[in-house]
Design a protein around this motif. Sequence first.
Motif, PDB file in Angstrom:
ATOM      1  N   UNK A  99       0.814  -1.224   0.000  1.00  0.00           N
ATOM      2  CA  UNK A  99       0.000   0.000   0.000  1.00  0.00           C
ATOM      3  C   UNK A  99       0.842   1.266   0.000  1.00  0.00           C
ATOM      4  N   UNK A 100       2.045   1.165   0.536  1.00  0.00           N
ATOM      5  CA  UNK A 100       2.909   2.347   0.623  1.00  0.00           C
ATOM      6  C   UNK A 100       2.498   3.313   1.707  1.00  0.00           C
ATOM      7  N   UNK A 101       1.566   2.907   2.602  1.00  0.00           N
ATOM      8  CA  UNK A 101       1.108   3.796   3.687  1.00  0.00           C
ATOM      9  C   UNK A 101       1.900   3.489   4.955  1.00  0.00           C
ATOM     10  N   UNK A 102       2.440   4.540   5.572  1.00  0.00           N
ATOM     11  CA  UNK A 102       3.180   4.369   6.828  1.00  0.00           C
ATOM     12  C   UNK A 102       2.208   4.326   7.998  1.00  0.00           C
ATOM     13  N   UNK A 103       2.491   3.455   8.948  1.00  0.00           N
ATOM     14  CA  UNK A 103       1.685   3.328  10.161  1.00  0.00           C
ATOM     15  C   UNK A 103       0.192   3.172   9.839  1.00  0.00           C
ATOM     16  N   UNK A 104      -0.197   2.139   9.062  1.00  0.00           N
ATOM     17  CA  UNK A 104      -1.619   1.964   8.717  1.00  0.00           C
ATOM     18  C   UNK A 104      -2.443   1.620   9.953  1.00  0.00           C
ATOM     19  N   UNK A 105      -3.680   2.116  10.010  1.00  0.00           N
ATOM     20  CA  UNK A 105      -4.493   1.892  11.211  1.00  0.00           C
ATOM     21  C   UNK A 105      -5.802   1.174  10.928  1.00  0.00           C
ATOM     22  N   UNK A 106      -6.343   1.299   9.686  1.00  0.00           N
ATOM     23  CA  UNK A 106      -7.671   0.749   9.419  1.00  0.00           C
ATOM     24  C   UNK A 106      -7.840   0.517   7.921  1.00  0.00           C
ATOM     25  N   UNK A 107      -8.703  -0.441   7.560  1.00  0.00           N
ATOM     26  CA  UNK A 107      -9.034  -0.621   6.141  1.00  0.00           C
ATOM     27  C   UNK A 107     -10.492  -0.987   5.982  1.00  0.00           C
ATOM     28  N   UNK A 108     -10.998  -0.790   4.753  1.00  0.00           N
ATOM     29  CA  UNK A 108     -12.384  -1.128   4.441  1.00  0.00           C
ATOM     30  C   UNK A 108     -12.462  -1.402   2.945  1.00  0.00           C
ATOM     31  N   UNK A 109     -13.419  -2.245   2.537  1.00  0.00           N
ATOM     32  CA  UNK A 109     -13.618  -2.492   1.106  1.00  0.00           C
ATOM     33  C   UNK A 109     -14.408  -1.346   0.493  1.00  0.00           C
ATOM     34  N   UNK A 110     -13.969  -0.916  -0.706  1.00  0.00           N
ATOM     35  CA  UNK A 110     -14.722   0.054  -1.495  1.00  0.00           C
ATOM     36  C   UNK A 110     -15.407  -0.722  -2.613  1.00  0.00           C
ATOM     37  N   UNK A 111     -16.739  -0.776  -2.571  1.00  0.00           N
ATOM     38  CA  UNK A 111     -17.492  -1.526  -3.584  1.00  0.00           C
ATOM     39  C   UNK A 111     -18.517  -0.587  -4.207  1.00  0.00           C
ATOM     40  N   UNK A 112     -18.437  -0.449  -5.528  1.00  0.00           N
ATOM     41  CA  UNK A 112     -19.208   0.559  -6.261  1.00  0.00           C
ATOM     42  C   UNK A 112     -19.803  -0.098  -7.497  1.00  0.00           C
ATOM     43  N   UNK A 113     -21.088   0.149  -7.745  1.00  0.00           N
ATOM     44  CA  UNK A 113     -21.734  -0.414  -8.928  1.00  0.00           C
ATOM     45  C   UNK A 113     -22.120   0.711  -9.878  1.00  0.00           C
ATOM     46  N   UNK A 114     -21.622   0.633 -11.133  1.00  0.00           N
ATOM     47  CA  UNK A 114     -21.885   1.679 -12.125  1.00  0.00           C
ATOM     48  C   UNK A 114     -22.241   1.009 -13.447  1.00  0.00           C
ATOM     49  N   UNK A 115     -23.452   1.288 -13.971  1.00  0.00           N
ATOM     50  CA  UNK A 115     -23.922   0.679 -15.227  1.00  0.00           C
ATOM     51  C   UNK A 115     -23.791  -0.849 -15.214  1.00  0.00           C
TER      52      UNK A 115
END
Length: 778
Positions: free
Chosen positions: A266-282
């Motif tokens: 991810x390249x993020x320093x000191x990660x604290x939280x994550x979540x799925x991004x789910x998007x429906x388009x057409x």
Amino acid sequence: AAAGFRLTAVRREPAVRLQHGVSGLEPLAWSEDHRVSVSTVRSIAVLEQLSDVHSGGQEMVIHRTAVPAPSAACLLKVGPKKEVAECKEKFANSVDPTVSQTFMLDRVFNPEGKSLPPMRGFKYSSWSPLGCDANGRCLLAALTMDNRLTIHANLNRLQWVQLVDLTEIYGERLYEASYKLSKADTPRGELGDFSEFQRRHSMQTPVRMEWSGICTTQQVKHNNECRDVGSVLLAVLFENGNIAVWQFQLPFLGKESITSCNTIESGINSPSVLSWWEYEHNNRKMSGLIVGSAFGPVKILPVNLKAVKGYFTLRQPVVLWQEMDQLPVHSIKCIPLYHPYQKCSCSLVVAARGAYVFWCLLLISKAGLNVHNSHVTGLHSLPIVSMTADKQNGTVYTCSSDGKVRQLIPIFTDVALKFEHQLIKLSEVFGSVRTHGIAVSPCGAYLAVITTEGMTNGLHPVNKNYQVQFVTLKTFEEAAAQLLESSVQNLFRQVDLTDLVRWKILKDKHIPQFLQEALDKKIESCGSTYFWRFKLFLLRILYQSMQKAPSEVMWRPSHEDAKILVSDSPGMGSTEDDQEEGTSKQASKQSLCDAGKGMDIDDTADDSLPQSSDVGGREPMEEKLLEIQAQIEAVEMHLTREHMKRVLGEVYLHTWITENTSIPTRGVCDFLMSDDGYDDRTARVLIGHILKKMNKQTFPEHCSLCKEILPFTDRKQAVCSNGHIWLRCFLTYQSCQSMVYRRCLLHDSIARHPAPEDPEWIKRLLQGPCTFCDSPVF
């Protein structure tokens, strides 16, 4: 807040006392199948909400289980055991204090404790979507304080089983790959080097894990045919910023169900939280992972997956917030919404950062991906300790430790959106309390809160008693309207709403007129079996509300009754039925006396009305009960016939001429046509086709004890001429001639286990829910 959004929170009993203190950052989670998990220092307490149709008590019905914490400490695999032991000895005795002190105080290196207290308890728990375990319910991913990540399933309702230890499997994978993420990676230092020792630990120390929605993958069979297989993803965020994405085939049974594991940097320093991004388009589903840092930044990462049907991801990472403002991201929720002005679907991402809520609205237009973001301030005077979201309407709830909960309702504007928010003071509902976590129920009817005693007269309490308490977020009218207009059309998946309806009917002892009329209109207009099941549920609750509640505890033996029975019984002895009748009469007399003693004057006056005389009071009540009972039986019979038609349809589609299936086809046909009052043209046509196919064959079932024919005269049981009784499976109407069978969650009906020789279509029928209450079958 606007007057239209005024919320009245009402306390819902019971308050569930926890045996141990809570642990972890977000200790409370509510699953799609209505189970609340609470992370504590000894176990994960699981509270399952049931909409019980067999009890007349007004309290919420909760079934309680627990996932115990492992007894042994988890040691991450960073190399061969002997070499690791030597390195630990070397670092502990190092003359360099920056090495020895860092090593001795780091609990990842020393989970077993020694001079420090042991790391017991759970850091985080996460529920999978519905339909992932062998019973079609949710799996529980649990992360312990000492970094062991496991997946558990509740297969027999009483016991939780650990299916897989992902920490152990991931450690083995890294060991085999020499702790390199790709073959192109240059070899790092030796394990004896302290920085390499730290690197190997941080690359497999989980911070959080989250489940994706269920997606479809294509599996190639031996004959080169493709078949669609359900799969689910579990993303695990590690301390060094890497994310492992596990792919599991459904139903998840254990290690053999793991399809793949890919690691993303991810390249993020000191990660604290994550979540799925789910998007429906057409009609195209897009997916990615939202990662937040303890320093402030939030971004979405693309997730590339092969062989996932209709799955798309981003071309490159999207930065939602880039300021390193030292406001740690505590919790992230992603909510799919419809934009009324732009006339398209959009995605709302909300994140708790300190005492503020960061929000970001993403929508795809012809110009590309549009990103609008801002912060909501002035919500809490203390940092937000927990955040939860109702995904059905986009409402977000936040709480701080001082017992204040904020409800945030998104209101769309021409360009982006704004939030209407109002304060819910839990002190007005529960008294002075401190809050440690909140979770909203799947349909938004209840808010679960973990509380301990607050300050009294400016003093902190001596002892902390942790409790899970519930408050209502919807009124009965809102719950009833939502059930009537439901797109889900499944009572089990809306238990929180049905519980509100149940509570109202048990209190008022009648079904409100508006609900009865609206339901009858729905049944007339569309005839869906869902509305018939809803009607059956209402009638059963009404029947329970009419029953006289016993004032004595049912299980406690009454010695006086036993003496009376012995003196009254005739010399030759009495039958079991007579004894039961005698006991119930004595118990009812006793309960009436006790009720008279324990009641207020008003209560006795009210209650004595129906019992003033046998003719004037008791008979109308008994008549009413008999009337409701007749209605219940009529609705049950309608649902049985509808399911019989479905079973016969499957038989017709999947059988050859004069083929004998294990389903008692002829018996079901005769049972359907036995009632002269039942005139269904569809059923008659279907039966005509089936009888033509059967070509005068009957294929009756036979009793396994005496080989006599089992006639089909009752939908619930089969009795042979020698009196042997077998219960019938409510899904296929076969007689269950074994000692082991399954039962639905509310004990409505029984079903047999699938046999190895059963064809696929019978196995598919046996996977169905209860035809009366939509509950899963165990």
